[in-house]
Design an enzyme around this catalytic site. Structure first.
Site, PDB file in Angstrom:
ATOM      1  N   GLY A  65       0.956  -1.265  -0.326  1.00 18.44           N
ATOM      2  CA  GLY A  65       0.321   0.040  -0.259  1.00 18.44           C
ATOM      3  C   GLY A  65       0.748   1.583  -0.162  1.00 18.44           C
ATOM      4  O   GLY A  65       0.683   1.362   1.662  1.00 18.44           O
ATOM      5  N   SER A  66       1.068   2.010  -1.096  1.00 15.67           N
ATOM      6  CA  SER A  66       1.790   3.557  -1.309  1.00 15.67           C
ATOM      7  C   SER A  66       0.194   3.879  -1.258  1.00 15.67           C
ATOM      8  O   SER A  66      -0.674   3.976  -2.191  1.00 15.67           O
ATOM      9  CB  SER A  66       2.595   3.143  -2.230  1.00 15.67           C
ATOM     10  OG  SER A  66       2.182   4.832  -2.801  1.00 15.67           O
ATOM     11  N   SER A  67       0.125   5.156  -0.689  1.00 12.77           N
ATOM     12  CA  SER A  67      -1.182   6.119  -0.646  1.00 12.77           C
ATOM     13  C   SER A  67      -0.917   6.596  -2.130  1.00 12.77           C
ATOM     14  O   SER A  67      -1.981   7.242  -2.719  1.00 12.77           O
ATOM     15  CB  SER A  67      -1.133   7.069   0.386  1.00 12.77           C
ATOM     16  OG  SER A  67       0.469   7.706   0.579  1.00 12.77           O
TER      17      SER A  67
END
Lengths: 138, 422
Positions: A65-67
């Site tokens: 999960g990179s934003s």
């Protein structure tokens, strides 16, 4: 129940699509992992590096999960390089937000469905995803 | 959409303008996908979505402004892809430069404060303990939850501005007190006092913490009397980039951890918690990971991720002690610090010594570093720069303390004092 029996998956975001299956064997981070201009997988450590997600039914065993994953997916939709459909083991709200925003922008968006890993692994080479969540060989 | 109240449903239907409607629908969809039962009001937002990744993000921001969207809570802006202050030069091609500028202007037009910093908490944005907010940018999220004790999840691109416009966030995750308790105790009291008193510990401890705990919540014991705000900032930034950490507690220091038992939710929970006793050898492993270069070559130095506080800028100036650098030294900070430096005439003095001040942005998110080609080496005292520089800039990295960075910038080669780690 396998896809060949006409499997129905939980709809995360509705739509329809058809394409050759690209089933990833490892989780991927869209930001830094997928080129937003081409859809090519660019993560040097990813086993499917060099494959292209554009127009494929993309089966994801997990996401990292990179934003900014949502920004990459929105950019893919805008560039016409989005997958034909996205199948994922668990809903990833950060990634799927890219499709939510694309829909708000009035751009054509692929469907997203929840599909367990075993069912992903059993997918035939090409499938059609129906608006009711039916996943059938094509 | 049973998640929404009647009032929220009317906004989502466009009753308060199409921009407000779009924002409310995005927050509602995020809540549905996360399984949140309702939306909750928020007191403020910090918005990371104004960094240009491609034209679609600019078009989204302009669709919001065209629909009349305005932020409904105080909202600060994280870095953009341009230095609008003109302190430094960004080498983006014309089309990208134009779209990045349009994007930054659209977010300002929605009423966001033009702070353009990843350390908004040092530019006056400090929500009270226990307040629900919607913050983006991993270091800002970690600081907001851990050091300020306000409550936020990691709000990414698009959802951050949608929360700011609707003044709502999905009710899940770290907004709920029961999800904020520590399940791991990290005991660092065995580390030497000299190491705990050294600023160079904190990015390394943060890197180890992120790699080891991932998204689990820990409470660190043994930093009472050592952990200043700037050190917690460095720890949190490194932990968030190495491991997705959104909340950590420090016993006797951070607001939800008067002691380890309180951070865990009681004595029984503390007894059940996993306990890790950290030693110097383990930390030296994390230290070694931060440097990817070998030899003593250094082509440029970058400090300020998160953005330098005025105190950290003072320290840089003291260490330089009037000397001139022989390699470019980039000091990334917010315009709130630039204003203070200009008021006292110190900006010009620092620049005359070879320091390039970078405001509104930073050297790993947009092209600022000189294009040297293969083998280029960047030295930094930031765990976050060390993590992202190889992938984003092509530079290999040498990690050292701020003093090491300054000495290397003056000498033009790697100078590192490793005594604290012995």
């Amino acid at each position: 129940m396998g896809v060949n029996d006409g499997q129905r998956a939980e709809i995360l975001l509705p739509g329809a699509g058809e394409g050759d299956v690209l089933a990833l064997t490892h989780p991927i981070s869209f930001w830094g992992g997928v080129d937003p201009r081409t859809g090519n997988i660019i993560d040097a450590r990813h086993p499917q590096r060099g494959e292209c997600v554009a127009g494929r039914v993309l089966a994801l065993p997990g996401t990292i999960g990179s934003s900014s994953a949502s920004a990459v997916l929105l950019e893919l939709v805008h560039a016409g390089k989005a997958p034909a459909a996205i199948l994922m083991t668990e809903p990833d709200a950060i990634l799927l937000l890219g499709l939510v925003v694309a829909r708000e922008m009035g751009w054509a968006t692929p469907p997203a469905l929840r599909m367990p890993l075993e069912a992903q692994r059993a997918l035939p080479a090409r499938v059609r995803v129906g608006p009711d969540g039916a996943v059938t060989p094509a | 959409m049973s998640i929404l109240t009647d009032d929220e449903r009317e906004t989502a239907a466009g009753g308060r303008g199409e921009g407000a409607g779009m924002a409310m629908r995005i927050v509602a969809e995020a809540a549905r996908l996360m399984g949140a039962p309702r939306l909750i009001p928020i007191a403020s937002a910090h918005i990371d979505g104004a960094l240009y990744h491609g034209d679609s993000g600019t078009l989204f921001a302009e669709a919001l402004t065209a629909g009349g969207a305005r932020t409904a809570v105080p909202s600060t802006l994280n870095v953009g892809a341009l230095d609008l202050t003109g302190c430094s030069r960004v080498n983006l091609p014309p089309h990208q430069r134009d779209m990045a500028r349009r994007m930054m202007r659209a977010y300002e037009a929605m009423g966001c404060a033009p702070t353009w910093t990843c350390a908004p908490y040092q530019a006056g944005h400090r929500p009270a303990v226990g307040t629900d907010v919607a913050w983006g940018e991993s270091n800002a999220v970690a600081f907001c939850n851990s050091v300020l004790g306000a409550r936020t999840n990691r709000y990414g691109d698009f959802l951050d501005i949608a929360c700011a416009v609707s003044a709502r966030a999905p009710d899940y995750g770290l907004h709920r007190p029961e999800n904020r308790r520590a399940t791991v105790v990290v005991d660092v009291s065995g580390l030497s006092a000299a190491l705990r008193a050294s600023e160079t510990l904190y990015p390394v401890l943060g890197t180890w913490y992120g790699l080891t705990l991932g998204s689990a919540i820990g409470v660190i014991e043994g930093l009472q009397g050592f952990a200043s705000e700037d050190r917690l900032k460095a720890l949190g930034a490194a932990a968030a980039s190495a491991g997705g950490v959104a909340l950590f507690h420090v016993a006797g220091v951070t607001p939800e951890a008067p002691d380890a038992a309180t951070a865990c939710g009681g004595k029984e929970a503390l007894a059940r918690a996993e306990r890790i006793v950290l030693d110097g050898a383990t930390l030296r492993g994390a230290l070694a990971r931060l440097s990817t270069a070998v030899g003593d070559r250094v082509d440029a130095i970058a400090v300020g991720s998160p953005h330098l506080s005025l105190d950290e800028m003072d320290a840089l100036e003291r260490l330089l002690a009037g000397r001139r650098t022989t390699r470019p030294l980039y000091a990334c900070t917010g315009r709130h610090v630039v204003r203070a430096l200009e008021a006292s005439g110190r900006r010009a003095a620092l620049e005359a010594q070879g320091v390039t001040i970078v405001a509104d942005t930073c050297v790993v998110v947009t092209p600022i570093l000189p294009d040297i080609g293969n083998g280029a080496v960047l030295m930094t005292n930031s765990g976050k720069f060390a993590h992202y520089a190889p992938g984003n800039t092509g530079y290999a990295v040498q990690y050292g303390s701020l003093a090491d960075c300054v000495e290397s910038a003056v000498a033009g080669r790697l100078i590192r004092e490793d005594a604290a780690w012995a």
